[in-house]
Design a protein around this motif. Structure first.
Motif, mmCIF file in Angstrom:
data_model
loop_
_atom_site.group_PDB
_atom_site.id
_atom_site.type_symbol
_atom_site.label_atom_id
_atom_site.label_comp_id
_atom_site.label_asym_id
_atom_site.label_seq_id
_atom_site.Cartn_x
_atom_site.Cartn_y
_atom_site.Cartn_z
ATOM 1 N N THR A 102 0.838 -1.194 0.000
ATOM 2 C CA THR A 102 0.000 0.000 0.000
ATOM 3 C C THR A 102 0.876 1.247 0.000
ATOM 4 O OG1 THR A 102 -0.116 -0.078 2.427
ATOM 5 C CG2 THR A 102 -1.890 -1.142 1.194
ATOM 6 N N GLN A 103 0.422 2.266 -0.686
ATOM 7 C CA GLN A 103 1.211 3.491 -0.846
ATOM 8 C C GLN A 103 0.987 4.429 0.338
ATOM 9 O OE1 GLN A 103 3.274 3.645 -4.021
ATOM 10 N NE2 GLN A 103 2.743 1.554 -3.349
ATOM 11 N N ASP A 104 1.390 3.952 1.513
ATOM 12 C CA ASP A 104 1.204 4.739 2.725
ATOM 13 C C ASP A 104 2.190 4.255 3.786
ATOM 14 O OD1 ASP A 104 0.172 2.272 3.487
ATOM 15 O OD2 ASP A 104 -1.914 2.930 3.527
ATOM 16 N N GLU A 105 2.006 4.770 4.989
ATOM 17 C CA GLU A 105 2.904 4.430 6.090
ATOM 18 C C GLU A 105 2.906 2.934 6.381
ATOM 19 O OE1 GLU A 105 2.666 5.071 10.837
ATOM 20 O OE2 GLU A 105 2.418 6.868 9.614
ATOM 21 N N ARG A 106 1.757 2.292 6.245
ATOM 22 C CA ARG A 106 1.683 0.850 6.490
ATOM 23 C C ARG A 106 2.541 0.079 5.487
ATOM 24 N NH1 ARG A 106 -4.059 -2.089 5.832
ATOM 25 N NH2 ARG A 106 -3.658 -1.288 3.739
ATOM 26 N N GLY A 107 2.481 0.490 4.218
ATOM 27 C CA GLY A 107 3.309 -0.152 3.203
ATOM 28 C C GLY A 107 4.782 0.067 3.450
#
Length: 457
Positions: A107-112
């Motif tokens: 995912t293109q976010d902090e989780r990724g």
């Protein structure tokens, strides 16, 4: 936590490790923490206003403030050098079998970003930071353009720089980090944005970010610059620690003491790199004299001090530190291991490799998967003329603890022995390349250099 992208189970950051080897090839290598993890790094609960305390530089009246305008410098994603090496050695089809995660697989976010780091896919994580910083208007082509900063955007930059430094890409790290200076410009502080943070003051940049930028010149051949920055940081921490003592809140004082001590660790590392043993000894002794340590922490300090004295050739002082550590009466297996290691290093300094080997082997019995101990055992065996046993020691550790054994010093030593053993060492080196490829993670080293693949044999 300031390093929220790095899970507590991940390998320690390079910024918590010694940057020079205090005892030659037999000392603690760069994958070993300078102060043993028994020196507590547990988080201390304090209020935001205590955590963020840091004063901005005073601005001259009538002079426009100098702002922070960073930007990503490379439009190209970082490639995987291991995959490229495998393709050269075995062909493109073999390289395709390496299912390393890319920034497109998360995912293109902090989780990724956290997932990539947890999986050891550091180059892919750097590539993802480029995309995420673009959202903040700080991506490629934005260097020198006005930007608005938040704690989250600064955390992204810190993560990017920490990853670049971990990968050894120090030049790119320096070029991009120059835009931040020493994180003292007014737009790095909450009070610069009163419409967003009405009751918040202090620095939006984490302490770890400041420490990273202060340490960075050490890795770029400018340890004197790092020493100047670190000394300035230590002095600020001392002032804040003294200020916190007036609040009579124990956690506040303890919090800033830990930060000040962490900077002093870096000063010691920097002094060792400069071979300024007087400064290194002064700081380690000043730490030992403090009364805030548990016996376990004090024991770790004695051990570290002993290694520093060994590096500067003072064997008697190193022996005294080992005696001081023993007098603490620590009986845990971890400290038994440390005692055997320290005693072994002292025997090495006396060129008594037979006794050194006995002590390292005792330590290895207690910690059979400890890569650093195995390296010490192997080198002692080599000095005793038992090269075949030394190679077996390295290869056995590669089987037992592949992840930790795949490091620069370990592989260089092993491949050097392969070359000493035979003029036809390349097949054995390629076996190690296959093992590296099977780890499915990035390596913070140059594979060609470590495996000596360009060597004539």
């Amino acid at each position: 936590m300031t390093e929220k992208y790095f899970s507590s189970s991940a390998e320690p950051s390079i910024f918590d490790k010694i940057v020079s080897n205090p005892s030659g090839i037999l000392g603690q290598d760069e994958d070993t923490e300078f102060l043993n993890t028994r020196v507590s790094n547990d988080p201390i609960t304090v209020a935001d206003e205590i955590r963020d305390v840091w004063e901005p530089v005073e601005q001259e009246p009538g002079v426009p403030p100098l702002l922070t305008m960073p930007g990503v410098l490379s439009v190209e994603d970082l490639n995987d050098p291991v995959k490229e090496t495998v393709a050269t050695a075995f062909g493109a089809d073999e390289a395709k079998k390496m299912p390393l995660l890319t920034c497109n697989d998360v995912t293109q976010d902090e989780r990724g970003l956290r997932k990539l780091i947890d999986e050891g896919c550091f180059r892919a994580a750097v590539n993802l930071t480029s995309r995420l910083l673009t959202i903040y208007g700080q991506g490629y082509g934005r260097l020198g353009q006005p930007a608005k900063h938040t704690p989250h955007s600064l955390q992204l930059w810190f993560t990017r720089f920490a990853l670049l430094a971990k990968l050894g890409l120090h030049d790119l790290c320096q070029m991009e980090s120059d835009a931040f200076g020493e994180l003292s410009r007014p737009d790095i502080f909450f009070e610069f944005y009163p419409e967003m943070y009405t009751n918040r003051r202090g620095s939006m940049a984490s302490f770890s970010f400041r420490l990273l930028l202060a340490e960075l010149p050490m890795y770029l051949g400018a340890p004197n610059v790092a020493m100047h920055r670190l000394t300035a940081m230590a002095n600020i921490c001392k002032r804040i620690e003294k200020l916190m003592s007036h609040t009579k809140v124990e956690n506040n004082v303890k919090f800033w003491r830990r930060r000040r001590v962490r900077v002093q660790h870096s000063i010691i590392n920097c002094a060792l790199l400069l071979k300024n043993y007087n400064v290194a000894n002064h700081f380690i002794e000043s730490l030992i004299e403090e009364t805030c340590w548990t016996n376990e922490e004090l024991g770790a300090l004695y051990s570290a001090a002993g290694k520093i004295y060994l590096q500067c050739g003072d064997i008697l002082a190193a022996e005294k530190k080992l005696t001081s550590m023993k007098k603490l009466g620590l009986t845990s297996p971890a400290f038994q291991v440390q005692e055997f290691i320290d005693r072994g290093l002292i025997f090495v300094a006396h060129n008594d490799f037979e006794e050194a080997l006995k002590n390292f082997q005792k330590a290895a019995t207690l910690e059979p998967t400890n890569v650093m101990i195995a390296n010490n055992v192997a080198v002692c065996l080599l000095y005793l003329g038992r090269m075949k046993n030394a190679i077996e020691t390295y290869e056995n550790m590669m089987e037992k603890n592949t992840k930790q054994a795949i490091n620069e010093h370990f592989l260089i030593n092993l491949c050097t022995l392969y070359e000493l053993e035979s003029n036809f060492s390349r097949p054995k080196k390629l076996v190690q390349l296959q093992r590296i490829a099977g780890q499915h993670r990035d390596l913070c080293m140059n594979v060609d250099i470590c495996l000596k693949l360009h060597s004539s044999n």
